[in-house]
Design an enzyme around this catalytic site. Structure first.
Site, PDB file in Angstrom:
ATOM      1  N   ASP A  35       0.922  -1.083  -0.170  1.00  0.00           N
ATOM      2  CA  ASP A  35      -0.018   0.075  -0.084  1.00  0.00           C
ATOM      3  C   ASP A  35       0.836   1.249  -0.089  1.00  0.00           C
ATOM      4  O   ASP A  35       1.801   1.431   0.664  1.00  0.00           O
ATOM      5  CB  ASP A  35      -0.925  -0.092   1.283  1.00  0.00           C
ATOM      6  N   ILE A  36       0.453   2.288  -0.809  1.00  0.00           N
ATOM      7  CA  ILE A  36       1.481   3.552  -0.947  1.00  0.00           C
ATOM      8  C   ILE A  36       1.436   4.301   0.352  1.00  0.00           C
ATOM      9  O   ILE A  36       2.277   5.004   0.408  1.00  0.00           O
ATOM     10  CB  ILE A  36       0.959   4.161  -2.137  1.00  0.00           C
ATOM     11  N   ASN A  97     -12.892  -3.346   2.142  1.00  0.00           N
ATOM     12  CA  ASN A  97     -13.731  -2.064   2.237  1.00  0.00           C
ATOM     13  C   ASN A  97     -14.575  -2.271   0.964  1.00  0.00           C
ATOM     14  O   ASN A  97     -14.136  -2.685  -0.208  1.00  0.00           O
ATOM     15  CB  ASN A  97     -12.993  -1.108   2.168  1.00  0.00           C
ATOM     16  N   GLN A 104     -15.029   2.563   0.512  1.00  0.00           N
ATOM     17  CA  GLN A 104     -14.294   1.940  -0.374  1.00  0.00           C
ATOM     18  C   GLN A 104     -13.608   2.920  -1.444  1.00  0.00           C
ATOM     19  O   GLN A 104     -14.577   3.645  -1.902  1.00  0.00           O
ATOM     20  CB  GLN A 104     -14.731   0.846  -1.461  1.00  0.00           C
ATOM     21  N   HIS A 110     -10.036  -5.396  -3.695  1.00  0.00           N
ATOM     22  CA  HIS A 110      -8.606  -5.451  -2.843  1.00  0.00           C
ATOM     23  C   HIS A 110      -8.654  -5.917  -1.456  1.00  0.00           C
ATOM     24  O   HIS A 110      -9.674  -5.532  -0.666  1.00  0.00           O
ATOM     25  CB  HIS A 110      -7.706  -4.099  -2.930  1.00  0.00           C
ATOM     26  N   HIS A 112      -6.869  -5.560   1.985  1.00  0.00           N
ATOM     27  CA  HIS A 112      -5.808  -5.104   2.823  1.00  0.00           C
ATOM     28  C   HIS A 112      -5.378  -6.237   3.750  1.00  0.00           C
ATOM     29  O   HIS A 112      -6.134  -7.076   4.620  1.00  0.00           O
ATOM     30  CB  HIS A 112      -6.100  -3.990   3.693  1.00  0.00           C
TER      31      HIS A 112
HETATM   32  P1  AMP Z   1      -9.756   1.592   0.061  1.00  0.00           P
HETATM   33  O1  AMP Z   1     -10.154   2.509   0.866  1.00  0.00           O
HETATM   34  O2  AMP Z   1      -9.875  -0.023   0.872  1.00  0.00           O
HETATM   35  O3  AMP Z   1     -10.570   1.224  -1.184  1.00  0.00           O
HETATM   36  O4  AMP Z   1      -8.364   1.412   0.050  1.00  0.00           O
HETATM   37  C1  AMP Z   1      -7.462   1.938  -1.153  1.00  0.00           C
HETATM   38  C2  AMP Z   1      -5.977   1.639  -0.797  1.00  0.00           C
HETATM   39  O5  AMP Z   1      -5.320   1.926  -1.884  1.00  0.00           O
HETATM   40  C3  AMP Z   1      -5.476   2.747   0.292  1.00  0.00           C
HETATM   41  O6  AMP Z   1      -5.112   2.244   1.350  1.00  0.00           O
HETATM   42  C4  AMP Z   1      -4.484   3.739  -0.515  1.00  0.00           C
HETATM   43  O7  AMP Z   1      -3.108   4.212   0.337  1.00  0.00           O
HETATM   44  C5  AMP Z   1      -4.089   2.662  -1.548  1.00  0.00           C
HETATM   45  N1  AMP Z   1      -3.492   3.129  -2.942  1.00  0.00           N
HETATM   46  C6  AMP Z   1      -3.870   3.990  -3.571  1.00  0.00           C
HETATM   47  N2  AMP Z   1      -3.205   4.291  -4.802  1.00  0.00           N
HETATM   48  C7  AMP Z   1      -2.107   3.311  -4.632  1.00  0.00           C
HETATM   49  C8  AMP Z   1      -0.887   2.983  -5.488  1.00  0.00           C
HETATM   50  N3  AMP Z   1      -0.975   3.800  -6.430  1.00  0.00           N
HETATM   51  N4  AMP Z   1      -0.330   2.009  -4.852  1.00  0.00           N
HETATM   52  C9  AMP Z   1      -0.255   1.314  -3.838  1.00  0.00           C
HETATM   53  N5  AMP Z   1      -1.580   1.678  -3.077  1.00  0.00           N
HETATM   54  C10 AMP Z   1      -2.424   2.624  -3.458  1.00  0.00           C
END
Ligand code: AMP
Length: 127
Positions: A35-36, A97, A104, A110, A112
């Site tokens: 995760d970024i 989520n 989400q 995805h 986590h």
């Molecule tokens: P969600 O709220 O469950 O949709 O989580 C989306 C997740 O994607 C968040 O934890 C972000 O930090 C992560 N995210 C967004 N862009 C990227 C990316 N380019 N690379 C890795 N993780 C990302």
């Protein structure tokens, strides 16, 4: 009503190689990457390569091969991180989520995987 998949979401771009990711694990049908914006010492996202918005979409429409691959990919990531209690690890939390109330952000399924510290209460206690 069904789901419609937006192929411009950020994880679709990662799968197409249009933006980079920090890859943790890859299989025929699944990809795991860091995760970024990590919320724990280990914070890995595991996604199917197919165009599924969320878990119930995946459960309804993915092939058996995709479902098996994805499930095993999640297990493989836990093993790779060394967090599985069966390997002497300290455990982890999996979160998927979904939709508005699930908050989400990215409309591609995805999970986590959060680990490396006590992750705390499951949710904020608000009825
Ligand atoms: P969600 O709220 O469950 O949709 O989580 C989306 C997740 O994607 C968040 O934890 C972000 O930090 C992560 N995210 C967004 N862009 C990227 C990316 N380019 N690379 C890795 N993780 C990302």
């Amino acid at each position: 009503m069904g789901y419609s998949y937006d192929d411009q979401n950020i994880f679709a771009k990662i799968l197409r190689g249009e933006i980079p990711c920090s890859k943790v694990h890859e299989t025929e049908h699944s990809l795991a990457f860091a995760d970024i914006a990590p919320k724990a010492p280990h914070h890995v996202l595991v996604i199917p390569k197919g165009p599924y918005v969320c878990y119930d979409h995946f459960a309804a429409e993915a092939t058996d091969a995709e479902i098996v691959d994805y499930t095993r990919a999640i297990g493989a990531v836990c093993a790779q991180l060394g967090v599985s209690p069966s390997d002497g690890g300290n455990g982890y939390r999996m979160i998927a989520n979904t939709g508005n109330d699930g908050v989400q952000e990215v409309p591609h399924l995805h999970v986590h995987i959060l680990a490396g510290r006590n992750i705390g209460p499951m949710i904020l206690m608000r009825p």
